[in-house]
Design an enzyme around this catalytic site. Structure first.
Site, PDB file in Angstrom:
ATOM      1  N   THR A  52       0.619  -1.191   0.039  1.00 43.55           N
ATOM      2  CA  THR A  52      -0.077  -0.087   0.159  1.00 43.55           C
ATOM      3  C   THR A  52       0.804   1.343   0.000  1.00 43.55           C
ATOM      4  OG1 THR A  52      -1.584  -1.122   1.166  1.00 43.55           O
ATOM      5  CG2 THR A  52      -1.686   1.066   1.525  1.00 43.55           C
ATOM      6  N   GLY A  70       2.456  -3.019   8.475  1.00 44.99           N
ATOM      7  CA  GLY A  70       2.667  -3.306   9.860  1.00 44.99           C
ATOM      8  C   GLY A  70       4.382  -3.621  10.105  1.00 44.99           C
ATOM      9  N   GLU A 130      -6.202  -5.576   4.086  1.00 42.09           N
ATOM     10  CA  GLU A 130      -6.097  -7.091   3.219  1.00 42.09           C
ATOM     11  C   GLU A 130      -7.314  -6.969   2.340  1.00 42.09           C
ATOM     12  OE1 GLU A 130      -3.404  -8.622   4.079  1.00 42.09           O
ATOM     13  OE2 GLU A 130      -3.956  -8.991   2.096  1.00 42.09           O
TER      14      GLU A 130
END
Ligand SMILES: CC/C=C\C/C=C\C/C=C\C/C=C/C(=O)SCCNC(=O)CCNC(=O)[C@H](O)C(C)(C)COP(=O)(O)OP(=O)(O)OC[C@H]1O[C@@H](n2cnc3c(N)ncnc32)[C@H](O)[C@@H]1OP(=O)(O)O
Ligand SMILES: Cc1cc2nc3c(=O)[nH]c(=O)nc-3n(C[C@H](O)[C@H](O)[C@H](O)COP(=O)(O)OP(=O)(O)OC[C@H]3O[C@@H](n4cnc5c(N)ncnc54)[C@H](O)[C@@H]3O)c2cc1C
Length: 627
Positions: free
Chosen positions: A97, A136, A380
């Site tokens: 992303t 993350g 996701e």
């Protein structure tokens, strides 16, 4: 029982303390508790950790980065990077992303340009929107990223590919030259996770760092495709399949455990004015909030198990070169992730709200769960985008059903048998086979309805892409209906094949019927509009649901106890096994940092002048306050 694994009170810690504590605990768990040959970061141990640790770091490292190495790497690349990653000697994340794009992957702007002279790729974020944003573990922990970037050779674009990129020095942990990296700041949840930003400016990596299971670049720059390029999206499919159990079923089960136990203890108000205050769980309104969510835990669990099995079988076929199942698996995993995360997040909030004021306290453990589940609707694969992906497949299948007999999860689209419902009593509507048929018919009609609407628009001259955009809401409803029939159908089958005691099977069957009826009663417009139920049968459906609430009420606490969460895992003053809610809340509040002194220094400092003045006025010495 290992004290190193005991949770400290996260709510009374700063974000940085939570980040450090999660890292300490995760590494302790992975390195000390689970040292064994063949440990795989996505095996049963991971399931234990996902259940046992309220907050942990390296979610993406273990849950995404390592599986990607396995999915996209050649045997040599796996042999090189898997041992390092599994042993935490490198820490990675999945950097896809960007600041400017997350859903539309064809719009990603980070570029990997092949430099033939040096046999390297030059990685570059040409503008701010190309910066990687959200991954993350990337802000402060990761020293490598699995970077998803547009491959460019001699000016020609080859689409999104995966590259292993080191971003921090393995000794100093400092960012490498050309790398700007950091934490993206406070978020709604995942306080312990350092979701990060990554700006790469002309970072060079060896040619060998292109993960080359599906395609490779020869030294002279020749590009070779080696498999179905849609497998490049395979990591997302795997995470969508696996996160249902970890991030939807498990947290919702925790929330239900807390809310049901608390509702059995909390006495508030009267049902019979001549009797004593009742546990709020005796209110049918409370049962109607809580028990369908308990049922959702079980049905989502059963459906997720089926999806995991389907993904496993599909993976074996892919290894043999057969990717024929990929379209169905993509549609089902996208739809399941979207619909169950939507239901789960909404359900967690419903049960939190059912706990009144104490449900708003962090001491209940519920806000933590609710906020974290909200993220499942976005990461996701943003839910709307996923539901439209599912709908895209359904519309194609509905067209195909006109000439072929379909199989798999869409078989019902070519079932043209009489599906009218003959239910005369509410008991008829508690029958699993009747509930399955109703959901199949509703889904088939919803898909056909959306398809017909678009066909008519196109016949009247509307471009297909505009018709698609204008009918998106109907398409999303069709995707939801498809997933609901899949969840109900697979759950009924799973329970019927389960070898367990008759009493347990009875409870599971009741929960399944409750889930299906709650879905019908929450969407009765569709069921009437598509001729699945008459208005009178809708009344029976409501009666059937209320009857199940009454039947399940006596076992409500026993059912959530069966999830078997320890007090330490729940971290809840409302959901602790001993039911001592009030004593626990009071003890928890007293531990708040705000209470470490009787008089809070800062408030005293600002209030002191007024306090003295007020005292003087009250004792008749000073002039009346301006106030
Ligand atoms: C184990 C887990 C443990 C712990 C996890 C816990 C917490 C996790 C916390 C955070 C993790 C979060 C990580 C992330 O968020 S990673 C980033 C996720 N990003 C996305 O999901 C992006 C979503 N967008 C897309 O997937 C694509 O852009 C999209 C599919 C929407 C569109 O792609 P594209 O424009 O290329 O395709 P289309 O033109 O729509 O379709 C073309 C064709 O391809 C088929 N297709 C699309 N996707 C897939 C797929 N994944 N697999 C197989 N096939 C796919 C599609 O159906 C079309 O087929 P056809 O109709 O036959 O033409
Ligand atoms: C907690 C968390 C962890 C994350 N972890 C990672 C990670 O580890 N790695 C990583 O790469 N990414 C990660 N992400 C990013 C995540 O994958 C993206 O946020 C997600 O894919 C959505 O993309 P977006 O944010 O660009 O939203 P957008 O796609 O911009 O969506 C914004 C809105 O537009 C709507 N929309 C977009 N496209 C369409 C369409 N075609 N039709 C109709 N409506 C549309 C959406 O429905 C949404 O309402 C994480 C995100 C979160 C919140």
């Amino acid at each position: 029982n290992d004290t190193s694994m005991q949770h400290r009170n996260l709510n009374h810690m700063t974000r940085e303390e939570r980040f450090s504590e999660a890292m300490r605990r995760t590494l302790y768990a992975l390195k000390v508790l689970l040292p064994r040959e063949g440990w795989t970061p996505v095996g049963p141990e991971m399931k234990y950790l996902a259940r046992a640790i309220k907050e942990f770091t390296f979610i993406i490292h273990a849950g995404v980065f390592i599986p990607c190495i396995m999915s996209y790497g050649t045997n040599e690349q796996i042999a090189k990077w898997f041992p390092l990653a599994a042993d935490f000697r490198i820490i990675g994340t999945y950097a896809q992303t960007e600041l400017g794009h997350g859903s539309f992957l064809r719009g990603l702007e980070t570029i990997a340009t092949y430099d033939r002279a040096n046999q390297e790729f030059i990685i570059n974020c040409p503008k701010i929107t190309a910066m990687k944003w959200w991954p993350g573990d990337m802000g402060k922990s990761a020293n490598h990223v699995l970077l998803m970037a547009e491959l460019v050779i001699d000016g020609k674009k080859y689409g999104m590919h995966g590259f292993m990129v080191q971003i921090r020095d393995l000794t100093t942990h400092e960012p490498l030259p050309g790398v700007t990296v950091g934490d993206i700041g406070a978020k709604l949840s995942f306080e312990s996770v350092d979701n990060g930003f990554l700006y790469l400016q002309n970072v060079r990596i060896p040619r060998e760092n292109l993960l080359s299971k599906l395609s490779e670049v020869h030294p002279d720059g020749t590009y070779i495709k080696k498999g179905n390029q849609r497998l490049m999206y395979g990591s997302m499919v795997r995470v969508r399949v696996n996160l249902i159990a970890h991030e939807i079923v498990m947290p919702l089960a925790k929330a239900c455990t807390i809310a049901v136990r608390y509702s059995a203890v909390r006495r508030q108000g009267l049902i019979n004015p001549s009797k004593e205050e009742v546990p709020v769980l005796d209110y049918v309104a409370q049962q109607h909030k809580l028990l369908p969510q308990v049922a959702t835990v079980f049905m989502a669990h059963f459906a997720a198990k089926q999806l995991v099995k389907m993904h496993h079988d599909y993976s074996l076929e892919v290894e043999k070169g057969n990717t024929s199942q990929l379209p169905e698996l993509h549609a089902l995993s996208a739809g399941m992730k979207a619909c169950l995360s939507e239901q789960g997040a909404a359900g967690a909030e419903i049960v939190r709200r059912a706990c009144g004021g104490h449900g708003y306290s962090c001491g209940s453990g519920l806000p933590f769960i609710v906020n974290r589940m909200l993220a499942t609707c976005t990461y996701e694969g943003e839910n709307t985008v996923m539901q439209l992906q599912c709908a895209r497949y359904l519309i194609k299948c509905a067209d195909q059903a006109k000439k072929d007999k379909l199989t798999g999860s869409v078989w019902y689209l070519s079932d043209f048998s009489n599906m009218s419902c003959t239910a005369q009593t509410f008991g008829d509507l508690q029958e699993p086979s009747v509930l399955v048929k109703l959901h199949e018919r509703r889904a088939k009609c919803a898909v056909q309805h959306a398809g017909k609407k678009m066909q008519n628009m196109v016949k009247n001259g509307t471009p297909a892409h505009d018709a698609w955009n204008m009918m998106a809401t109907l398409l999303i409803n069709a995707a939801r209906a498809h997933i609901m029939q899949y969840v109900v159908g697979t759950s009924v089958t799973y329970i019927s094949e389960l070898s367990c005691s008759a009493s347990l099977k009875k409870i599971l069957t009741q929960l399944c019927a409750l889930y299906a009826l709650h879905n019908i009663n929450s969407n009765c417009g569709d069921f009437v509009k598509f001729g699945c139920l008459t208005s009178a049968q809708c009344d029976l459906a409501q009666e059937a649901e209320f009857n199940l609430l009454k039947q399940l009420r006596p076992d409500a606490v026993g059912i959530v106890d069966s999830f078997d969460f320890t007090d330490d895992i729940l971290q809840s003053c409302l959901g602790a096994y001993d039911g001592n809610v009030y004593e626990r809340l009071f003890e928890w509040a007293k531990q708040a940092p705000m209470n470490k002194t009787e008089v809070h220094q800062d408030s005293y400092q600002y209030l002191q002048p007024y306090l003295h003045e007020g005292r003087d006025v009250l004792e008749g010495r000073g002039r009346n306050s301006k106030l």
